[in-house]
Design an enzyme around this catalytic site. Structure first.
Site, PDB file in Angstrom:
ATOM      1  N   GLU A 307      -5.099  -0.240 -20.585  1.00 15.30           N
ATOM      2  CA  GLU A 307      -3.992   0.204 -21.426  1.00 15.30           C
ATOM      3  C   GLU A 307      -4.344   0.117 -22.913  1.00 15.30           C
ATOM      4  OE1 GLU A 307      -0.157  -0.627 -18.695  1.00 15.30           O
ATOM      5  OE2 GLU A 307      -0.732  -2.318 -19.917  1.00 15.30           O
ATOM      6  N   ARG A 340      -8.459 -10.736 -16.425  1.00 17.89           N
ATOM      7  CA  ARG A 340      -7.521  -9.949 -15.612  1.00 17.89           C
ATOM      8  C   ARG A 340      -8.184  -8.735 -14.961  1.00 17.89           C
ATOM      9  NH1 ARG A 340      -2.825  -7.848 -18.147  1.00 17.89           N
ATOM     10  NH2 ARG A 340      -1.324  -8.563 -16.616  1.00 17.89           N
ATOM     11  N   ASP A 381       1.758  -2.247 -10.041  1.00 14.94           N
ATOM     12  CA  ASP A 381       2.263  -3.013 -11.175  1.00 14.94           C
ATOM     13  C   ASP A 381       3.608  -3.682 -10.908  1.00 14.94           C
ATOM     14  OD1 ASP A 381       2.497  -4.056 -13.669  1.00 14.94           O
ATOM     15  OD2 ASP A 381       3.040  -2.191 -14.668  1.00 14.94           O
ATOM     16  N   GLU A 409      10.602  -6.981 -14.865  1.00 12.98           N
ATOM     17  CA  GLU A 409      10.402  -5.692 -15.538  1.00 12.98           C
ATOM     18  C   GLU A 409      10.842  -4.519 -14.673  1.00 12.98           C
ATOM     19  OE1 GLU A 409       6.302  -5.119 -16.594  1.00 12.98           O
ATOM     20  OE2 GLU A 409       6.599  -3.049 -17.224  1.00 12.98           O
ATOM     21  N   HIS A 537       7.476   2.938  -8.635  1.00 12.75           N
ATOM     22  CA  HIS A 537       7.298   3.297 -10.040  1.00 12.75           C
ATOM     23  C   HIS A 537       8.090   4.545 -10.447  1.00 12.75           C
ATOM     24  CE1 HIS A 537       5.501   2.922 -13.911  1.00 12.75           C
ATOM     25  NE2 HIS A 537       4.607   2.052 -13.502  1.00 12.75           N
TER      26      HIS A 537
HETATM   27  O1  GCW Z   1       3.517  -4.334 -16.243  1.00 17.63           O
HETATM   28  C1  GCW Z   1       2.809  -3.641 -17.223  1.00 17.63           C
HETATM   29  C2  GCW Z   1       3.684  -3.703 -18.408  1.00 17.63           C
HETATM   30  C3  GCW Z   1       2.982  -3.934 -19.706  1.00 17.63           C
HETATM   31  C4  GCW Z   1       1.990  -5.059 -19.527  1.00 17.63           C
HETATM   32  C5  GCW Z   1       0.972  -4.626 -18.488  1.00 17.63           C
HETATM   33  C6  GCW Z   1      -0.025  -5.730 -18.173  1.00 17.63           C
HETATM   34  C7  GCW Z   1       1.442  -6.777 -21.069  1.00 17.63           C
HETATM   35  O2  GCW Z   1       4.490  -2.558 -18.456  1.00 17.63           O
HETATM   36  O3  GCW Z   1       3.966  -4.257 -20.656  1.00 17.63           O
HETATM   37  O4  GCW Z   1       1.371  -5.430 -20.720  1.00 17.63           O
HETATM   38  O5  GCW Z   1       1.597  -4.319 -17.283  1.00 17.63           O
HETATM   39  O6  GCW Z   1       0.187  -6.428 -17.186  1.00 17.63           O
HETATM   40  O7  GCW Z   1      -0.984  -5.899 -18.895  1.00 17.63           O
END
Ligand code: GCW
Length: 718
Positions: A307, A340, A381, A409, A537
């Site tokens: 990201e 990570r 996610d 989230e 999602h």
């Molecule tokens: O869950 C997603 C989120 C991001 C987050 C990313 C991650 C901290 O939308 O906000 O960033 O994953 O886990 O790195």
């Protein structure tokens, strides 16, 4: 004021806290409210005084907590003594710190550095309870274990308990920025008041540490994985030191996130290439500087090449090259790197589900032994439901850490009641079949890859400046449950919910039973009204608040909900079998066989792995289209049921907390309806099918739902 009156007022003030002050939730599960009269009398007899032998800070806070807890539960100050000469002593110490404990020759050998033992014994001819451990931190955990029994109203007689955590690193990840914005935070601002640190240490930091110690959490990563190099500047290291000092007596180490490009941003260098000796030397000096200030600093958590974050790939180096550079500098100090595996990159056109496995599995065995690869529970996610991540079991030479998300989230932020214990149990008990049947995710986490190798788990915190800490009363349960699963990944969600409910709301079964039943069904309700049958999602863009299954206009394919559901006139679902992306092929062969077969795949994962025609028959005999609609309604109905159960508890629970939950449930109901209506309106525009009999059409047309905008929803990334 006349002395008698003054005394009376003082007495009243001392007696009244529970009745006079409305409960806000600040006390979490450590409320220590007076027990019912009968049990209180028994407890006064079982725990009459404390004999704590030793002088360390940890022993001191353990003793303080015991006095605080027992005094609250007994409604009278617990006495402190130096010797055992009457019945009812609680004796606290390690064999080194306490002659009394040493004289008992207790079997502590298998308890490690953090375990404890609690036993009913006779000492100097007197009935006593001993809490013993090899190290002081075990005493603290033992104190919380004894207090938990007392809080639950259980007898403290005839005890013979021993326990130790199954994982070594049990950490919280705070996605907290230095300006106090919390990414994906729904509980106010960051509790770290950087501007006032190190001068002012908010008492809240101590309560944070107490709460974490009570559930065995022993590490905290203070800063966001989308990292800011400024936290590595000398003035911030002093602030971190102040927090470390508050947490140390509670057995909690601090960690920071390391921004990969920090050598450029704050070091004035031209490159952050991990194989450049000058870069490695910069990090080594930085790490030495941190340890000079914080000798028990835990290490770094790193998000790299994901990201848009910088990382070793920017220099054509691997994740192992990057992680090992940190590991080498941290090793002399005993620090670790948590690296990570949540990676995905815009240039990669492959199924997003596959990217972490594709990049990391070939690196198995290439990491230093103080590196843990931190893997999210599923490959996408933190969705309401995902199959377990295929990396679990696939990297037998690398310590893998679980990453759960405590903050919700994708499960309705703070207002939706969704107990995550059931989700975590489902993931931890999933069989990876690697190397063979029975190798559950929990077992993989627990078993060190080598003798002496490190094990661990992380949870993305839901803690903020709100008075109730977690944004809602019920979200506290997720913090609590995370700690319990971190301590014991074999734990079960139901008893954890029950313990939490009893400590948080009271021991009356008429209160506890409905609360536990609400909690146990709550996550499935969210799955039903948001993403049933393996959909995933489908949340609105950016902030992820509310439904957006129609979204198709974002730059990267995997940012768009349509990428995930792939609904068209013929059917719905993501084909991840060999005829599609073959993401499924990353799992062990028995799972490939079972999940690859539309008839055998568990129905809750159907659309995760298969694209099926709308008329595909589900187990109920209904078409997949009808079944979707039925499930959306089932989710909304479940919220109605929770509301009814909660209404029936009016008067049995303190008014302020009861009203807050009532109002949040009403919000949840409205939003569940919104999800249901918007999703059905959209999917019907694609499937062109009638709704099954008895299921109402959404009150508005699709355009109405598409037009809803909530630009200021909390917690957005930056
Ligand atoms: O869950 C997603 C989120 C991001 C987050 C990313 C991650 C901290 O939308 O906000 O960033 O994953 O886990 O790195």
């Amino acid at each position: 004021m006349r002395p008698i009156l003054a005394l009376l007022l003082l007495l009243l003030a001392a007696m009244a806290p529970s009745a006079a002050q409305a409960e806000t939730g600040y006390d979490l599960w450590l409320r220590y409210q007076p027990l019912p009269e009968q049990r209180r009398a028994e407890l006064r007899d079982e725990a009459r005084y404390l004999v704590a032998q030793g002088s360390s800070d940890r022993l001191k806070v353990a003793a303080q907590e015991l006095v605080r807890g027992m005094s609250g539960l007994q409604s009278g100050q617990l006495a402190v003594a130096t010797s055992v000469d009457a019945p009812g002593a609680i004796v606290l110490g390690t064999p080194e710190s306490s002659a009394l404990v040493a004289s008992l020759n207790l079997p502590l050998a298998t308890l490690g550095t953090e375990g404890f033992l609690i036993r009913s014994v006779t000492m100097n001819g007197q009935r006593a309870t001993v809490i013993a451990a090899n190290r002081d931190v075990g005493l603290l955990y033992g104190v919380f274990a004894l207090l938990k029994r007392a809080q639950l109203g259980e007898s403290l007689r005839n005890l013979d308990i021993s326990d130790r955590p199954k994982l070594q690193l049990r950490v919280l990840n705070h996605w907290d920025n230095l300006d106090r914005h919390v990414e994906r935070g729904y509980a106010g601002q960051s509790i770290w008041d950087w501007q006032k640190l190190p001068g002012y240490k908010d008492p809240r930091y101590t309560d944070y540490a107490r709460a974490n110690a009570s559930i065995g959490i022993n590490g905290t990563v203070l800063t966001n994985v989308n990292a800011n190099a400024d936290v590595l500047r000398p003035e911030y290291i002093q602030k971190v030191k102040a927090l470390a000092e508050v947490f140390r007596p509670y057995g909690i180490k601090v960690y920071l996130t390391a921004r990969f490009s920090a050598p450029i941003e704050i070091g004035g260098m031209k490159t952050a290439d991990p194989l450049d000796p000058a870069v490695a030397a910069w990090w080594k000096a930085k790490i030495d500087e941190i340890y000079a200030v914080i000798p028990d600093f835990g290490g770094f958590l790193v998000k790299a090449n994901s990201e848009g974050q910088p990382g070793p790939n920017d220099y054509k180096r691997s994740h192992a090259d990057g992680a090992n550079m940190f590991a080498d500098a941290l090793r002399p100090h005993g620090g670790v790197v948590m690296w990570r595996a949540f990676v995905y990159a815009a240039e990669n056109p492959d199924d997003r589900h596959k990217q972490a496995y594709t990049e990391f599995e070939p690196l198995d065995g290439k990491f230093r032994d103080n590196v843990l690869v931190q893997v999210k529970n599923g490959a996408i996610d933190f969705q309401p439901r995902e199959p377990f991540h295929p990396l679990f079991g696939a990297m037998p030479k690398t310590p893998l850490m679980m990453e759960f998300q405590i903050t919700k989230e994708y499960l309705g932020f703070a207002t939706h009641l969704a107990y995550l214990g059931t989700m975590w149990e489902e993931v931890l008990q999933a069989d990876t079949f690697r190397p063979r049947k029975g190798a559950t995710v929990a077992k993989i986490l627990e078993k060190p890859v080598d003798k002496g190798a490190v094990t661990g788990i992380a949870g993305v915190a839901n803690i903020g400046s709100d008075v109730n800490w977690s944004g809602s009363q019920f979200d506290q349960a997720n913090w609590y449950a995370y700690g319990r699963f971190a301590w014991d990944p074999e734990a079960k969600a139901e008893p954890i919910a029950r313990d939490w409910a009893r400590m948080t709301w009271g021991n009356d079964p008429a209160v506890v039973d409905p609360i536990v039943s609400m909690m146990m069904r709550s996550r499935e309700a969210v799955v039903d009204y948001m993403t049933p049958l393996g959909l995933t999602h489908l949340m609105a863009t950016g902030h992820h608040y509310g439904p957006g299954p129609w979204v198709a206009d974002l730059a990267r394919p995997e940012w768009n909900p349509v990428y995930y559901h792939k609904a068209d006139a013929n059917g719905i679902g993501f084909d991840r079998t060999a005829s599609g992306s073959n993401g499924l092929g990353q799992y062990a062969p028995p799972l490939v066989r079972q999940w690859g077969d539309r008839k055998k795949v568990p129905e809750e994962l159907l659309l995760w792995f298969h694209h099926v025609p709308w008329e595909h028959r589900t187990k109920s005999g209904r078409s997949v289209w009808d079944e979707l609609v039925v499930r959306y309604d089932r989710g909304v109905d479940e919220v109605k049921r929770m509301q009814a159960q909660w209404d029936a508890l009016r008067g049995k629970i303190d008014a302020r907390r009861w009203e807050e939950v009532r109002d949040y449930l009403a919000i949840q109901h409205d939003e569940a309806k919104w999800w249901r209506d918007a999703s059905i309106a959209y999917f019907q525009s694609v499937s062109k099918r009638p709704l099954p009999v008895g299921h109402a059409a959404p009150p508005h047309d699709l355009e109405h739902y598409k037009a809803i905008r909530t630009p200021y929803a909390p917690g957005s990334g930056e």
